[in-house]
Design a protein around this motif. Structure first.
Motif, PDB file in Angstrom:
ATOM      1  N   ALA A 150       0.834  -1.198   0.000  1.00 37.97           N
ATOM      2  CA  ALA A 150       0.000   0.000   0.000  1.00 37.97           C
ATOM      3  C   ALA A 150       0.868   1.248   0.000  1.00 37.97           C
ATOM      4  CB  ALA A 150      -0.939  -0.020   1.196  1.00 37.97           C
ATOM      5  N   VAL A 151       1.909   1.229   0.847  1.00 37.84           N
ATOM      6  CA  VAL A 151       2.790   2.398   0.928  1.00 37.84           C
ATOM      7  C   VAL A 151       3.495   2.631  -0.408  1.00 37.84           C
ATOM      8  CG1 VAL A 151       4.913   3.260   1.986  1.00 37.84           C
ATOM      9  CG2 VAL A 151       3.115   2.271   3.414  1.00 37.84           C
ATOM     10  N   PHE A 152       3.851   1.555  -1.094  1.00 38.51           N
ATOM     11  CA  PHE A 152       4.510   1.699  -2.387  1.00 38.51           C
ATOM     12  C   PHE A 152       3.527   2.118  -3.485  1.00 38.51           C
ATOM     13  CE2 PHE A 152       8.143   0.155  -0.458  1.00 38.51           C
ATOM     14  CZ  PHE A 152       9.211   0.069  -1.342  1.00 38.51           C
ATOM     15  N   GLY A 153       2.245   2.249  -3.096  1.00 35.96           N
ATOM     16  CA  GLY A 153       1.254   2.705  -4.052  1.00 35.96           C
ATOM     17  C   GLY A 153       0.837   1.649  -5.061  1.00 35.96           C
ATOM     18  N   LEU A 154       0.973   0.384  -4.679  1.00 35.35           N
ATOM     19  CA  LEU A 154       0.589  -0.685  -5.600  1.00 35.35           C
ATOM     20  C   LEU A 154      -0.791  -1.196  -5.222  1.00 35.35           C
ATOM     21  CD1 LEU A 154       3.991  -2.546  -5.516  1.00 35.35           C
ATOM     22  CD2 LEU A 154       3.049  -1.366  -7.494  1.00 35.35           C
ATOM     23  N   PRO A 155      -1.574  -1.613  -6.197  1.00 36.76           N
ATOM     24  CA  PRO A 155      -2.871  -2.220  -5.869  1.00 36.76           C
ATOM     25  C   PRO A 155      -2.647  -3.527  -5.119  1.00 36.76           C
ATOM     26  CG  PRO A 155      -2.358  -2.484  -8.201  1.00 36.76           C
ATOM     27  CD  PRO A 155      -1.283  -1.618  -7.631  1.00 36.76           C
ATOM     28  N   VAL A 156      -3.173  -3.595  -3.907  1.00 38.00           N
ATOM     29  CA  VAL A 156      -2.811  -4.692  -3.006  1.00 38.00           C
ATOM     30  C   VAL A 156      -3.212  -6.061  -3.551  1.00 38.00           C
ATOM     31  CG1 VAL A 156      -3.203  -5.682  -0.732  1.00 38.00           C
ATOM     32  CG2 VAL A 156      -2.827  -3.224  -0.965  1.00 38.00           C
ATOM     33  N   GLY A 157      -4.473  -6.170  -3.973  1.00 34.57           N
ATOM     34  CA  GLY A 157      -4.970  -7.468  -4.428  1.00 34.57           C
ATOM     35  C   GLY A 157      -4.174  -8.029  -5.602  1.00 34.57           C
ATOM     36  N   PRO A 158      -4.124  -7.312  -6.710  1.00 34.95           N
ATOM     37  CA  PRO A 158      -3.392  -7.810  -7.876  1.00 34.95           C
ATOM     38  C   PRO A 158      -1.909  -8.054  -7.574  1.00 34.95           C
ATOM     39  CG  PRO A 158      -4.751  -5.918  -8.466  1.00 34.95           C
ATOM     40  CD  PRO A 158      -4.841  -6.053  -6.979  1.00 34.95           C
ATOM     41  N   SER A 159      -1.320  -7.193  -6.756  1.00 34.35           N
ATOM     42  CA  SER A 159       0.099  -7.365  -6.454  1.00 34.35           C
ATOM     43  C   SER A 159       0.341  -8.665  -5.692  1.00 34.35           C
ATOM     44  CB  SER A 159       0.616  -6.197  -5.615  1.00 34.35           C
ATOM     45  OG  SER A 159       0.421  -4.991  -6.308  1.00 34.35           O
ATOM     46  N   LEU A 160      -0.529  -8.908  -4.699  1.00 34.31           N
ATOM     47  CA  LEU A 160      -0.398 -10.161  -3.954  1.00 34.31           C
ATOM     48  C   LEU A 160      -0.524 -11.355  -4.891  1.00 34.31           C
ATOM     49  CD1 LEU A 160      -2.339  -9.670  -0.572  1.00 34.31           C
ATOM     50  CD2 LEU A 160       0.120  -9.982  -0.914  1.00 34.31           C
ATOM     51  N   ALA A 161      -1.439 -11.229  -5.818  1.00 30.60           N
ATOM     52  CA  ALA A 161      -1.631 -12.323  -6.764  1.00 30.60           C
ATOM     53  C   ALA A 161      -0.373 -12.552  -7.587  1.00 30.60           C
ATOM     54  CB  ALA A 161      -2.821 -12.005  -7.675  1.00 30.60           C
ATOM     55  N   LEU A 162       0.241 -11.447  -8.041  1.00 29.78           N
ATOM     56  CA  LEU A 162       1.465 -11.569  -8.832  1.00 29.78           C
ATOM     57  C   LEU A 162       2.590 -12.198  -8.015  1.00 29.78           C
ATOM     58  CD1 LEU A 162       1.571  -8.213 -10.849  1.00 29.78           C
ATOM     59  CD2 LEU A 162       1.448 -10.539 -11.773  1.00 29.78           C
ATOM     60  N   ILE A 163       2.702 -11.753  -6.749  1.00 32.52           N
ATOM     61  CA  ILE A 163       3.751 -12.303  -5.879  1.00 32.52           C
ATOM     62  C   ILE A 163       3.508 -13.794  -5.657  1.00 32.52           C
ATOM     63  CG2 ILE A 163       4.653 -12.306  -3.520  1.00 32.52           C
ATOM     64  CD1 ILE A 163       4.298  -9.280  -3.506  1.00 32.52           C
ATOM     65  N   GLY A 164       2.224 -14.118  -5.380  1.00 30.06           N
ATOM     66  CA  GLY A 164       1.887 -15.512  -5.135  1.00 30.06           C
ATOM     67  C   GLY A 164       2.195 -16.367  -6.349  1.00 30.06           C
TER      68      GLY A 164
END
Lengths: 487, 340
Positions: free
Chosen positions: B22-36
């Motif tokens: 969130a602090v990095f300004g990334l959309p949390v949901g999609p980012s988590l998905a990408l990381i996962g």
């Protein structure tokens, strides 16, 4: 001077858990007198002093100064109304100069930028008045212990302290420095201040005090003008009546044990703690070393264990003492600093001696099953109250912690057993058990050195009694010798 | 109680991740998905996670052993580098005749190199009173410069054109299970070391002594346990584990030494060990978490502006949070004991 002038302690009680450190104490400290508070370690002196200076909050009772209650439990507020403590361990910044340290006593407010020199001035003036040559630019770390104490006193006087509480001020001083300190104490007294002197050395109290209050095991025993008492009386107040009718049990006829010849040992600060002592403890014999704490007990014990440098000879059955060919066990004085690894379990703490036990390991490996069974056995046999040996030792009560230390020492069936105050903090049942076990070890052929400040314990256990007084051994006790009366 | 702590920590780590995103300004949901997806999406992703976690497991273990013994080894990075250099030296020596049987010898060389480098700091402390924290930090710099010297000098590739060592010949490289997957046998060596270190610390005399000296030196002294020698041992074991990490990375994913060989795995061992509560078993999940983050964030970086910087932020926040919590717990415990 009103009737209320002075520092009045009324009916003050302080408990730490089950331990009653101070039990309904009354005392009055008047301006213009040096009032010594005398007692053995554990008598409650430190607690009382902590309450007077705001470091300790009493559970009940009151302390008033010139009729007004002092801000109990608030050391900084107490300083503000002129109650200062001279700590035994100095509270100086070693990288700062003398002037900078003195200035610390009078912190400027946020808005005033007083110069260090200005703020140190009252203290430096006090130095001149007391006849002390002080170099304000000297660094604290370059000064001797005696000089440090002067700075500590001057720091207090800079804030114009009216009540000065000294915590065993002579412990670190040379005889000349002691005389000079006494001169200053008298001068401060004559200036109308209240001087409270916490002490356990009788000789010093005799030399400088006007009045004496004696505490023993948290209880008030007596208060008396010095002129109306004497050393023997004070010593008896301090330690209680000597048990009578004691008969030596052992003739010392066992096999040769430990022999110490011309032993001298230095303390942590490089002072001479033990001076040229010689004695023998045969197998099957408990030799008791009586005397008040701080007369060389710890140093002598550690020298016997060969874990402290010494001069002089120590042999066991003719050969030098070494853990390689001799089973040596040690019950140290302070279980939390020298006895237990507080971050580890009961089992791990028992293993301090047990990990040498050949039946518990195969080569470098510890056999977990046997270790568990062994630890459980010790916990049961010594009645250590714990849910399991895996429990952290820090969660045990003091008495049970001590049992851990005692059990592992006695379990190893030592040839040589060095014991310091083994039953401090134990209840009666546990104490009896430890005593029984020590006698068992003695009958099993161990040579036992028992250092204890508890006279009942000393006479109950020891086959022979010696007394340590200022690092020297004396055959004969007597209350006065016990408390290091000679100088 | 203990289970609760672990569960709480896991939740905390995920929260830290979400907050950082969130602090990095990334959309949390999609980012988590990408990381996962990058970390666990398919078997290749899982392999990448495991490969990244491998050196972390070993350096984490190394820190556990030293810190348990009261030796605050900050020199994992240097020990990792020296371990790899020792390995590379042996590789160079056997280059004319690269037989797979030399593999274990090379790893042993890595262990010896790292252990020796750890011992150096240990000796400076025990014999000369130099704080381990200071000496190990400084020895890290020395190791980096030694590496730079080596790859432009004695260990440089045969043509002497670039500051790198020769590639490790296939016969000596760590065995892989699948030509397309990164996963190599080093991962299993690391997992085996977890068991070895755990047994060492809790079921051997030497391991017991390390724990005892680390907890209370005075008790050791009063019971004739040579604290200095014990602490030397803990530094040697610690350095050996970090050296092994270096050797494995050299024989595995890196395949050669160069200026960019050190990837901070030695430093990252410290937060891993702290998060693990200085327990060898805890090192595995802690290393996996950060291994997954590294693998996952590579994927994230492919589609967004985030890079590995974010991981370091997450690590720092997680460790600070953890240290803060343990301090609080300790304070509460001492307060309770003080009232006793």
């Amino acid at each position: 001077m009103t009737a209320e002038a002075g520092l009045h302690v009324e009916n003050v009680t302080k408990r730490y858990g089950a331990l009653v450190a101070l039990d309904a104490i009354d005392a009055t400290f008047f301006p213009g007198e040096i009032h010594a508070v005398l007692g053995e370690n554990g008598a409650g002196k430190s607690t009382l002093m902590g309450i007077l200076t705001g470091f300790v909050t009493p559970d009940s009772g009151s302390v008033t100064y010139n009729g007004a209650p002092i801000p109990v439990g608030r050391a900084f507020e107490c300083k503000k109304i002129g109650i200062e403590m001279i700590h035994q361990h100095f509270t100086l910044v070693s990288a700062f100069t003398v002037a900078e340290n003195l200035a610390l006593a009078r912190l400027p407010s946020l808005y005033s930028l007083a110069h260090v020199r200005d703020r140190a001035k009252p203290s430096l003036a006090a130095a001149e008045r007391l006849g002390w040559a002080v170099d304000p630019e000297a660094r604290i770390r370059d000064l001797s212990v005696g000089a440090l104490q002067r700075i500590e006193i001057l720091k207090a006087l800079g804030g114009d302290a009216r009540v000065l509480v000294f915590d065993e001020p002579t412990a670190v001083l040379s005889p000349d420095e002691v005389d000079d300190l006494f001169r200053v104490l008298r001068q401060l007294r004559d200036e109308g201040r209240i001087i409270v002197l916490i002490a356990h050395k009788l000789s010093e109290v005799m030399a400088v005090a006007d009045r004496v209050t004696v505490l023993r095991k948290g209880k008030w025993i007596a208060t008396s003008p010095l002129a109306e008492t004497n050393q023997t009386q004070l010593a008896t107040w301090m330690v209680g009546e000597l048990p009578v009718g004691h008969v030596a049990r052992s003739s010392g006829g066992g096999q040769p044990g430990i022999v110490a010849k011309g032993l001298s040992v230095k303390g942590d600060r490089g002072e001479d703690s033990v001076r040229n002592v010689s004695f023998e403890i045969r197998r099957g014999e408990i030799v008791g070393f009586g005397g008040v704490d701080g007369n060389g007990q710890v140093e002598l014990a550690e020298a016997l264990l060969s874990i402290r440098a010494r001069t002089g000879d120590i042999t066991f059955a003719g050969v030098p003492v070494s853990p390689d060919h001799l089973r040596i066990a040690y019950i140290p004085q302070d279980r939390q600093t020298d006895g237990l690894a507080m971050g580890m379990s009961i089992e791990d703490n028992l293993l301090v001696t047990g990990h040498r036990n050949l039946s518990l390991r195969r080569g470098p490996l510890l056999i977990a099953k046997r270790v568990h069974a062994w630890a459980r056995g010790l916990v049961e046999r010594f009645g250590i109250k714990a849910s399991s040996p895996e429990e952290m030792v820090s969660s045990l009560s003091g008495g049970n912690q001590q049992k851990v230390v005692v059990s592992r020492a006695l379990e190893s069936q030592p040839d040589l057993l060095i014991v310091l105050n083994p039953t401090r903090g134990l209840d009666i049942k546990a104490t009896e058990y430890v005593h029984e076990k020590m006698i068992e070890a003695r009958n099993g052929g161990a040579a036992i050195a028992l250092f204890t400040t508890d006279l009942d314990e000393l006479y109950a256990l020891a086959d022979r009694v010696l007394f340590l007084s200022r690092g020297e051994l004396r055959e004969e006790g007597g209350a006065a010798a016990l408390v290091g009366a000679s100088r | 109680m203990k289970l609760w702590n672990v569960a709480g920590m896991a939740v905390g780590l995920v929260l830290v991740l979400v907050l950082t995103l969130a602090v990095f300004g990334l959309p949390v949901g999609p980012s988590l998905a990408l990381i996962g997806e990058g970390a666990f999406g398919d078997k290749f992703a899982i392999a990448r996670t495991l490969v990244k976690a491998t050196p972390l497991v070993l350096t984490g273990l190394g820190m556990v052993v030293a810190w348990k013994g009261g030796m605050y080894n900050i020199g994992g990075e240097g020990q990792y580098i020296i371990g790899a250099m020792f390995a590379a030296t042996v590789v160079k020596g056997v280059l004319p005749n690269p037989h797979p049987l030399f593999g274990p010898l090379i790893l042993v060389a890595a262990v010896v190199g790292g252990a020796g480098y750890g011992l150096l700091a240990g000796w400076l402390y025990v014999a000369r009173g130099v704080e381990v924290v200071i000496s190990t930090i400084l020895l890290n710099f020395v190791a980096v410069q030694l590496l730079r010297y080596a790859v432009t000098g004695p260990l440089q590739e045969a043509k002497r054109q670039v500051p790198e060592s020769d590639l490790v010949p296939k016969a000596l490289a760590l065995a892989k299970f699948d030509r397309q997957m990164d996963l190599h046998i080093g991962t299993f060596i690391a997992l085996a070391m977890v068991v070895v270190v755990w047994l060492f610390l809790f079921y051997t005399r030497a391991g017991y002594r390390i724990r005892l000296v680390g907890d209370n030196r005075n008790v050791a002294r009063a019971n004739f346990i040579p604290a200095g020698r014990v602490q030397l041992l803990s530094m040697a074991v610690s350095g050996g584990l970090c050296g092994l990490a270096g050797g494995i990375d050299y024989l595995g994913p890196a395949g050669q030494l160069g200026f960019n060989f050190p990837q901070d795995w030695g430093f990252l061992g410290i937060p891993i060990a702290l998060l693990a509560g200085l327990n060898p078993a805890g090192v595995v999940p802690a290393a996996l978490y950060f291994g997954a983050l590294f693998a996952g964030s590579d994927n994230l970086a492919r589609y967004t502006t985030a890079g590995p910087t974010m991981i370091f932020v997450i690590q720092a926040v997680a460790v600070l949070g953890f240290v803060g919590l343990s301090t609080l717990r300790l304070r509460r415990k001492t307060a309770a004991a003080g009232a006793d």
